[in-house]
Scaffold this active site. Structure first.
Site, PDB file in Angstrom:
ATOM      1  N   LYS A  56      29.712  38.380  37.221  1.00 24.22           N
ATOM      2  CA  LYS A  56      30.431  39.629  37.019  1.00 24.22           C
ATOM      3  C   LYS A  56      29.412  40.758  36.884  1.00 24.22           C
ATOM      4  CE  LYS A  56      33.874  41.504  33.724  1.00 24.22           C
ATOM      5  NZ  LYS A  56      34.661  41.146  32.514  1.00 24.22           N
ATOM      6  N   SER A  80      39.415  41.566  32.895  1.00 21.36           N
ATOM      7  CA  SER A  80      38.590  42.386  33.747  1.00 21.36           C
ATOM      8  C   SER A  80      37.648  41.599  34.666  1.00 21.36           C
ATOM      9  CB  SER A  80      37.746  43.320  32.873  1.00 21.36           C
ATOM     10  OG  SER A  80      36.856  42.573  32.046  1.00 21.36           O
ATOM     11  N   SER A  89      39.998  38.740  29.206  1.00 27.30           N
ATOM     12  CA  SER A  89      39.355  39.113  30.472  1.00 27.30           C
ATOM     13  C   SER A  89      38.785  37.955  31.262  1.00 27.30           C
ATOM     14  CB  SER A  89      38.264  40.153  30.217  1.00 27.30           C
ATOM     15  OG  SER A  89      38.831  41.389  29.882  1.00 27.30           O
TER      16      SER A  89
END
Length: 590
Positions: A201, A281, A305
């Site tokens: 990420k 996220s 997330s």
């Protein structure tokens, strides 16, 4: 889109952009039934005619297209968050991302890819390692296989997920080094993550690539490696690239699309592009693993997330106990709640990646050490028989998929105990995030950034001011949450009370049923109870449970006590063995 072949390479990787545009136009002349997971465009609107008015570069791998018709097609989506303002990033140069490694991708013929696909796609890390040890293919082949898939799907406007936003320029040098080390000592006792391509990420620092958190303000952010990235490299993992995310880990705007960032654009769900949310996220981590772009990915979670995008993309995701994994070198929201965690296609790989990420960081104030035996993450002895599993009575009444899954667990020998949780309010949750980020983000910005000219922001106020200078480009959905941080006037004493009260509330939510019924775990759905687990700092592990009638993926989430991660993994593995609840997204099986 039809993919023609030339010398064994998918035409989409070789045709100049103007030919790609012509192919789209020709395809649009044919009548076709919308593919599953596609939002039907309004009558009279042809999605394939949405091309840029700019003159294409004949040598480009990618030419930006006009996404206004895709945006129009979603204008009436039943989920307001999916009524997009844009799909493509307005700032990311995809050719700069994909061109450097293009010569390596071209080395793989279609015949090579077809041979490797049944050996690699959807296989576990132990299965892949066994085949490499057997000489069926190399670590270099493995990386090229996944890169081939990325180029095949991400450079086609009809299938791109806007997932990959950076690729490691040293990818093949690292893969060849792993092959050389393996050849020198074939019997070496290597960690299972050795040679495995892993995506990160893009809020996790890496030496080789910028770390942007999806924000234009950080596009020039060059750093060293995060502590967890050092641990991965130490054990021989190969960092393949960076993936898109909800900008600032979704602590920026209210009600905006999950998976959107100004740097990466709108991440799309492979099970239904523009139909289903990606979750966030860690959106790109979930979509990349679902689409088969790497062996594993690392996400981060403050509250939901990892659980949300894992569930929405039919992959396994673990939010560990806060403090088990270092947060140093990760763009933060909350030092109280943040944690990285693994996202993979099966429970075994999740345990392997978690073990590879572990290591005590004395500079992380929440860090602690565990003394588990070597190989603790392997699922030997996993069983459901006799395990006491708490299930939410309200979900049993309202969710048929959850109810059917629980029945299957009972049939496998688990004792299922329905319960009603205590009524608990998480008062002050936003205050906790506001005050943590107000302190934690400047700490990151002032300690991690190497080029202070390329990145000029030093505080939340600086970020807000930077965005206000061009809101249309930098924050098209606004920045209400960032502005809320600046407006929050809570004092330190009140803040400490909020932090303490939230932790007590979260623990009460789970502790009462655990103690009353002597439970081994609580079973939830997706990220439904992620907030309670977050403030209690309890681990949560989601595993593919199946699909709604619409085709939307759903996860069964196991929530346990702080040091019960090995037990959670074994429970989840035993559940996984009841049947293949996960299937690949239909448009990504070629």
């Amino acid at each position: 889109m039809v993919r023609y072949s030339l010398k064994g390479i998918p035409r989409v990787l070789l045709l100049p952009a103007f030919a790609l545009v012509m192919g789209l136009a020709l395809q649009s002349c044919k009548e076709k039934t919308p593919a599953p997971g596609e939002v039907t465009p309004p009558a009279g609107v042809d999605m394939n005619e949405a091309v840029s008015g700019e003159e294409p570069d004949p040598g480009a791998l990618w030419t930006p297209y006009d996404d206004s018709l895709e945006v129009a097609a979603n204008a009436d989506h039943p989920l307001p968050r999916m009524r997009y303002k844009l799909i493509q990033s307005r700032v990311l140069d995809k050719n700069a991302v994909f061109s450097p490694l293009y010569p390596e991708v071209r080395k793989m013929t279609e015949a090579d890819y077809s041979r490797l696909k049944p050996l690699i796609l959807e296989k576990s890390i132990p299965e892949v390692q066994a085949q490499i040890k057997n000489g069926d293919f190399s670590y270099e082949d493995l990386c090229r296989f996944f890169l081939y898939r990325i180029y095949k799907y991400e450079l086609d406007p009809a299938t791109t997920l806007n997932t990959i936003i950076a690729l490691n320029p040293n990818l093949f040098r690292e893969a060849r080094r792993r092959d050389s080390l393996r050849a020198i000592d074939p019997a070496a006792d290597l960690h299972p993550i050795f040679g495995m391509p892993v995506l990160l990420k893009d809020n996790i620092n890496t030496e080789e690539m910028p770390t942007t958190a999806g924000a234009i303000a950080l596009m020039g952010n060059r750093t060293g490696d995060a502590f967890i990235v050092e641990r991965l490299k130490e054990k021989g993992a190969i960092i393949m690239g960076k993936v898109n995310l909800s900008e600032w880990a979704y602590y920026m705007c209210r009600g905006c699309p999950v998976g959107y960032s100004a740097v990466g654009g709108q991440t799309l769900n492979p099970y239904g592009r523009r139909l289903f949310e990606t979750g966030g996220s860690s959106s790109g981590s979930g979509t990349a693993i679902a689409a088969g772009y790497a062996m594993a990915a690392v996400g981060t979670e403050t509250s939901g997330s990892i659980l949300s995008p894992s569930s929405q993309n039919s992959v396994v995701g673990l939010k560990p106990t806060v403090g088990m994994l270092s947060r140093r070198g990760i763009v933060p929201i909350s030092s109280t709640l943040d944690t990285p965690g693994p996202m993979t296609r099966n429970v075994t790989d999740t345990g392997i990646l978690l073990d590879a990420l572990m290591g005590y960081d004395p500079l992380d104030m929440q860090a602690f050490q565990v003394g588990w035996d070597a190989g603790w993450y392997l699922p030997g002895g996993a069983t459901l028989r006799g395990k006491r599993l708490g299930v939410f009575r309200a979900l049993m009444e309202s969710d048929s998929l959850y109810r059917e899954t629980v029945s299957g667990l009972e049939a496998a020998g688990a004792e299922v105990i329905p319960f009603d949780p205590p009524e608990v309010e998480l008062e002050g949750f936003l205050t906790l995030l506001n005050l943590d980020m107000r302190e934690d983000l400047p700490a990151y910005l002032n300690s991690q950034i190497r080029d202070t000219v390329a990145v000029g922001v030093r505080s939340v106020a600086d970020v807000v001011a930077f965005n206000r200078a061009d809101t249309l480009l930098r924050v098209p959905y606004g920045q209400a949450l960032l502005e809320g941080i600046l407006a929050d006037s809570t004092g330190e004493e009140a803040f400490e009370k909020v932090r303490s009260d939230l932790r007590a509330a979260g623990r009460r939510f789970f502790t009462e049923p655990w103690e009353a019924h002597r439970l081994d775990a609580v079973l939830s759905v997706n990220n439904y109870h992620a907030g309670y687990a977050a403030v209690a700092r309890y681990p949560a592990l989601t595993v593919p449970m199946g699909y709604r009638e619409s085709g939307e993926p759903t996860g069964l989430t196991f929530i346990g006590k702080p040091f019960q991660i090995p037990e959670l993994l074994r429970l989840a593995h035993a559940f996984e063995q009841l049947g293949p609840a996960r299937r690949m997204p239909a448009g990504f099986t070629d």
